[in-house]
Design a protein around this motif. Structure first.
Motif, PDB file in Angstrom:
ATOM      1  N   LEU A  21       0.995  -1.195  -0.070  1.00 58.51           N
ATOM      2  CA  LEU A  21       0.011   0.183   0.044  1.00 58.51           C
ATOM      3  C   LEU A  21       0.864   1.275   0.049  1.00 58.51           C
ATOM      4  CD1 LEU A  21      -2.724   1.008   0.125  1.00 58.51           C
ATOM      5  CD2 LEU A  21      -2.856   1.061   2.760  1.00 58.51           C
ATOM      6  N   ALA A  22       1.000   1.905  -1.073  1.00 55.22           N
ATOM      7  CA  ALA A  22       1.873   3.063  -1.314  1.00 55.22           C
ATOM      8  C   ALA A  22       1.003   4.095  -1.075  1.00 55.22           C
ATOM      9  CB  ALA A  22       2.275   3.069  -2.729  1.00 55.22           C
ATOM     10  N   VAL A  23       1.677   5.147  -0.174  1.00 54.80           N
ATOM     11  CA  VAL A  23       0.909   6.438   0.127  1.00 54.80           C
ATOM     12  C   VAL A  23       1.568   7.727  -0.299  1.00 54.80           C
ATOM     13  CG1 VAL A  23      -0.087   7.850   1.944  1.00 54.80           C
ATOM     14  CG2 VAL A  23      -0.050   5.325   2.259  1.00 54.80           C
ATOM     15  N   ASP A  24       0.892   8.636  -1.281  1.00 58.49           N
ATOM     16  CA  ASP A  24       1.614   9.633  -1.704  1.00 58.49           C
ATOM     17  C   ASP A  24       1.840  10.710  -0.705  1.00 58.49           C
ATOM     18  OD1 ASP A  24      -0.812  11.055  -1.902  1.00 58.49           O
ATOM     19  OD2 ASP A  24      -1.126  10.623  -4.036  1.00 58.49           O
ATOM     20  N   PRO A  25       2.625  11.920  -1.163  1.00 59.53           N
ATOM     21  CA  PRO A  25       2.543  13.088  -0.255  1.00 59.53           C
ATOM     22  C   PRO A  25       1.193  13.623   0.210  1.00 59.53           C
ATOM     23  CG  PRO A  25       4.392  13.076  -1.950  1.00 59.53           C
ATOM     24  CD  PRO A  25       3.465  11.940  -2.159  1.00 59.53           C
ATOM     25  N   GLY A  26       0.354  13.455  -0.875  1.00 57.72           N
ATOM     26  CA  GLY A  26      -0.989  14.075  -0.437  1.00 57.72           C
ATOM     27  C   GLY A  26      -1.865  13.262   0.417  1.00 57.72           C
ATOM     28  N   GLY A  27      -1.451  11.987   0.791  1.00 59.31           N
ATOM     29  CA  GLY A  27      -2.247  11.000   1.735  1.00 59.31           C
ATOM     30  C   GLY A  27      -2.984   9.912   0.628  1.00 59.31           C
ATOM     31  N   GLU A  28      -2.908  10.110  -0.383  1.00 57.54           N
ATOM     32  CA  GLU A  28      -3.787   8.968  -1.149  1.00 57.54           C
ATOM     33  C   GLU A  28      -3.033   7.777  -1.142  1.00 57.54           C
ATOM     34  OE1 GLU A  28      -5.654   8.215  -5.631  1.00 57.54           O
ATOM     35  OE2 GLU A  28      -4.773  10.329  -5.357  1.00 57.54           O
ATOM     36  N   SER A  29      -3.833   6.648  -0.972  1.00 61.41           N
ATOM     37  CA  SER A  29      -3.271   5.522  -1.055  1.00 61.41           C
ATOM     38  C   SER A  29      -3.583   4.626  -2.121  1.00 61.41           C
ATOM     39  CB  SER A  29      -3.431   4.696   0.348  1.00 61.41           C
ATOM     40  OG  SER A  29      -4.961   4.477   0.542  1.00 61.41           O
ATOM     41  N   THR A  30      -2.604   3.854  -2.691  1.00 58.82           N
ATOM     42  CA  THR A  30      -2.715   2.988  -3.892  1.00 58.82           C
ATOM     43  C   THR A  30      -2.346   1.692  -3.490  1.00 58.82           C
ATOM     44  OG1 THR A  30      -2.822   4.820  -5.216  1.00 58.82           O
ATOM     45  CG2 THR A  30      -2.741   2.607  -6.440  1.00 58.82           C
ATOM     46  N   TRP A  31      -2.651   0.565  -3.687  1.00 56.82           N
ATOM     47  CA  TRP A  31      -2.294  -1.036  -3.856  1.00 56.82           C
ATOM     48  C   TRP A  31      -1.389  -1.113  -5.081  1.00 56.82           C
ATOM     49  CZ3 TRP A  31      -1.728  -3.634   0.710  1.00 56.82           C
ATOM     50  CH2 TRP A  31      -2.865  -3.105   1.528  1.00 56.82           C
ATOM     51  N   THR A  32      -0.213  -1.753  -5.079  1.00 52.64           N
ATOM     52  CA  THR A  32       0.881  -1.786  -5.989  1.00 52.64           C
ATOM     53  C   THR A  32       1.656  -3.163  -5.681  1.00 52.64           C
ATOM     54  OG1 THR A  32       2.242  -0.732  -7.438  1.00 52.64           O
ATOM     55  CG2 THR A  32       2.540  -0.237  -5.105  1.00 52.64           C
ATOM     56  N   LEU A  33       2.208  -3.618  -6.670  1.00 50.78           N
ATOM     57  CA  LEU A  33       3.389  -4.455  -6.375  1.00 50.78           C
ATOM     58  C   LEU A  33       4.304  -3.946  -5.803  1.00 50.78           C
ATOM     59  CD1 LEU A  33       3.176  -6.023 -10.063  1.00 50.78           C
ATOM     60  CD2 LEU A  33       1.989  -7.045  -7.822  1.00 50.78           C
ATOM     61  N   PRO A  34       5.097  -4.918  -4.976  1.00 50.34           N
ATOM     62  CA  PRO A  34       6.385  -4.499  -4.282  1.00 50.34           C
ATOM     63  C   PRO A  34       7.495  -4.155  -5.364  1.00 50.34           C
ATOM     64  CG  PRO A  34       5.760  -6.331  -3.254  1.00 50.34           C
ATOM     65  CD  PRO A  34       4.617  -6.044  -4.402  1.00 50.34           C
ATOM     66  N   GLY A  35       8.083  -3.135  -5.324  1.00 53.60           N
ATOM     67  CA  GLY A  35       8.869  -2.858  -6.314  1.00 53.60           C
ATOM     68  C   GLY A  35       9.285  -1.028  -6.434  1.00 53.60           C
ATOM     69  N   GLY A  36      10.425  -0.915  -7.394  1.00 53.25           N
ATOM     70  CA  GLY A  36      10.664   0.615  -7.541  1.00 53.25           C
ATOM     71  C   GLY A  36      11.681   0.742  -8.333  1.00 53.25           C
ATOM     72  N   ARG A  37      12.122   2.084  -8.287  1.00 49.26           N
ATOM     73  CA  ARG A  37      13.185   2.367  -9.235  1.00 49.26           C
ATOM     74  C   ARG A  37      14.352   1.588  -9.103  1.00 49.26           C
ATOM     75  NH1 ARG A  37      17.262   6.581  -8.907  1.00 49.26           N
ATOM     76  NH2 ARG A  37      16.723   6.759  -6.610  1.00 49.26           N
ATOM     77  N   VAL A  38      15.315   1.390 -10.244  1.00 46.48           N
ATOM     78  CA  VAL A  38      16.312   0.686 -10.222  1.00 46.48           C
ATOM     79  C   VAL A  38      17.482   1.681 -10.217  1.00 46.48           C
ATOM     80  CG1 VAL A  38      17.784  -0.413 -11.899  1.00 46.48           C
ATOM     81  CG2 VAL A  38      15.435  -1.096 -12.075  1.00 46.48           C
ATOM     82  N   GLU A  39      18.361   1.577  -9.150  1.00 46.86           N
ATOM     83  CA  GLU A  39      19.241   2.634  -8.753  1.00 46.86           C
ATOM     84  C   GLU A  39      20.221   2.816  -9.806  1.00 46.86           C
ATOM     85  OE1 GLU A  39      18.848   4.610  -6.199  1.00 46.86           O
ATOM     86  OE2 GLU A  39      17.289   3.632  -5.106  1.00 46.86           O
ATOM     87  N   HIS A  40      21.122   3.653  -9.978  1.00 48.92           N
ATOM     88  CA  HIS A  40      22.457   3.919 -10.947  1.00 48.92           C
ATOM     89  C   HIS A  40      23.162   2.740 -10.805  1.00 48.92           C
ATOM     90  CE1 HIS A  40      25.202   5.827 -13.470  1.00 48.92           C
ATOM     91  NE2 HIS A  40      26.021   5.589 -12.644  1.00 48.92           N
ATOM     92  N   ALA A  41      23.478   1.941 -11.892  1.00 46.33           N
ATOM     93  CA  ALA A  41      24.234   0.975 -12.279  1.00 46.33           C
ATOM     94  C   ALA A  41      23.814  -0.402 -11.510  1.00 46.33           C
ATOM     95  CB  ALA A  41      25.716   1.336 -11.412  1.00 46.33           C
ATOM     96  N   GLU A  42      22.425  -0.254 -11.115  1.00 47.25           N
ATOM     97  CA  GLU A  42      22.165  -1.563 -10.356  1.00 47.25           C
ATOM     98  C   GLU A  42      21.301  -2.457 -11.410  1.00 47.25           C
ATOM     99  OE1 GLU A  42      19.320  -2.366  -6.509  1.00 47.25           O
ATOM    100  OE2 GLU A  42      18.554  -0.766  -7.642  1.00 47.25           O
ATOM    101  N   ASP A  43      21.297  -3.531 -11.377  1.00 47.86           N
ATOM    102  CA  ASP A  43      20.737  -4.525 -12.099  1.00 47.86           C
ATOM    103  C   ASP A  43      19.293  -4.824 -11.770  1.00 47.86           C
ATOM    104  OD1 ASP A  43      19.661  -7.152 -13.242  1.00 47.86           O
ATOM    105  OD2 ASP A  43      21.675  -7.571 -13.860  1.00 47.86           O
ATOM    106  N   PRO A  44      18.326  -4.627 -12.663  1.00 49.32           N
ATOM    107  CA  PRO A  44      16.941  -4.792 -12.151  1.00 49.32           C
ATOM    108  C   PRO A  44      16.686  -5.931 -11.396  1.00 49.32           C
ATOM    109  CG  PRO A  44      16.953  -4.010 -14.477  1.00 49.32           C
ATOM    110  CD  PRO A  44      18.409  -4.327 -14.167  1.00 49.32           C
ATOM    111  N   TYR A  45      17.522  -7.184 -11.818  1.00 54.30           N
ATOM    112  CA  TYR A  45      17.158  -8.567 -11.142  1.00 54.30           C
ATOM    113  C   TYR A  45      17.559  -8.052  -9.628  1.00 54.30           C
ATOM    114  CZ  TYR A  45      18.226 -13.427 -10.086  1.00 54.30           C
ATOM    115  OH  TYR A  45      18.281 -14.616  -9.485  1.00 54.30           O
ATOM    116  N   ASP A  46      18.669  -7.486  -9.304  1.00 53.56           N
ATOM    117  CA  ASP A  46      18.966  -7.102  -7.743  1.00 53.56           C
ATOM    118  C   ASP A  46      18.057  -6.253  -7.292  1.00 53.56           C
ATOM    119  OD1 ASP A  46      21.358  -8.905  -8.000  1.00 53.56           O
ATOM    120  OD2 ASP A  46      22.582  -7.197  -8.927  1.00 53.56           O
ATOM    121  N   ALA A  47      17.495  -5.187  -8.103  1.00 50.02           N
ATOM    122  CA  ALA A  47      16.688  -4.217  -7.694  1.00 50.02           C
ATOM    123  C   ALA A  47      15.308  -4.663  -6.861  1.00 50.02           C
ATOM    124  CB  ALA A  47      16.228  -3.295  -8.643  1.00 50.02           C
TER     125      ALA A  47
END
Length: 157
Positions: A21-47
């Motif tokens: 359950l992700a909550v944005d800065p305005g307080g709105e919540s949305t169900w999503t899959l666990p996951g997110g941004r791939v960091e610089h030089a990070e492999d998506p598999y590791d991310a």
């Protein structure tokens, strides 16, 4: 245009899917899959493994690549006012939980994580990423691509 590379976990066990359950800065919540941004030089598999641990407290292993989804979020539909349109490229993996304990993300955007029965997902206010990930897991398309998910009603960007 902004671009974002992200990795998402599709974890299905005993007819349930792991959601965050992700909550944005305005307080709105949305169900999503666990996951997110791939960091610089990070492999998506590791991310994806890192993101599952950060957001849910669970340890996981990747079982297989499910596919890649690319979508453009129009500027007018971005959560951040004044932001340009966003191209989100998501790499979806089927993962299996191997340990850990379910908990909220400390000091993060994930307020809660839960094992959700698959029939209940359609009634949730959710990210289109959930529908994309479930479609990939259900159909295992050889191309690794599914049709775009319409964004309306309970389904958000």
């Amino acid at each position: 245009m902004d671009r974002r590379l992200a990795a998402y976990a599709v974890c299905i066990e005993d007819g349930r899917v792991l959601l965050a359950l992700a909550v944005d800065p305005g307080g709105e919540s949305t169900w999503t899959l666990p996951g997110g941004r791939v960091e610089h030089a990070e492999d998506p598999y590791d991310a994806v493994i890192r993101e599952v641990a950060e957001e849910t407290g669970l340890e996981a292993v990747v079982e297989r690549l499910l596919g890649v989804d690319s979508r453009v979020v129009p500027a007018a539909e971005r959560r951040r006012p004044g932001a340009p349109e966003l191209q989100n490229v998501g790499v979806f993996y089927r993962v299996r939980v191997t340990g850990g304990r379910l908990r909220p993300e400390p000091n993060g955007d994930t307020a809660e994580s839960a094992w959700t029965p698959l029939p209940e997902v359609a009634r949730l206010h959710r990210s289109s990423l959930v529908d994309v990930g479930l479609a990939l897991a259900r159909t295992l398309p050889p191309s690794g691509h599914v049709a775009p998910v319409p964004v309306c009603g309970l389904i958000q960007h």
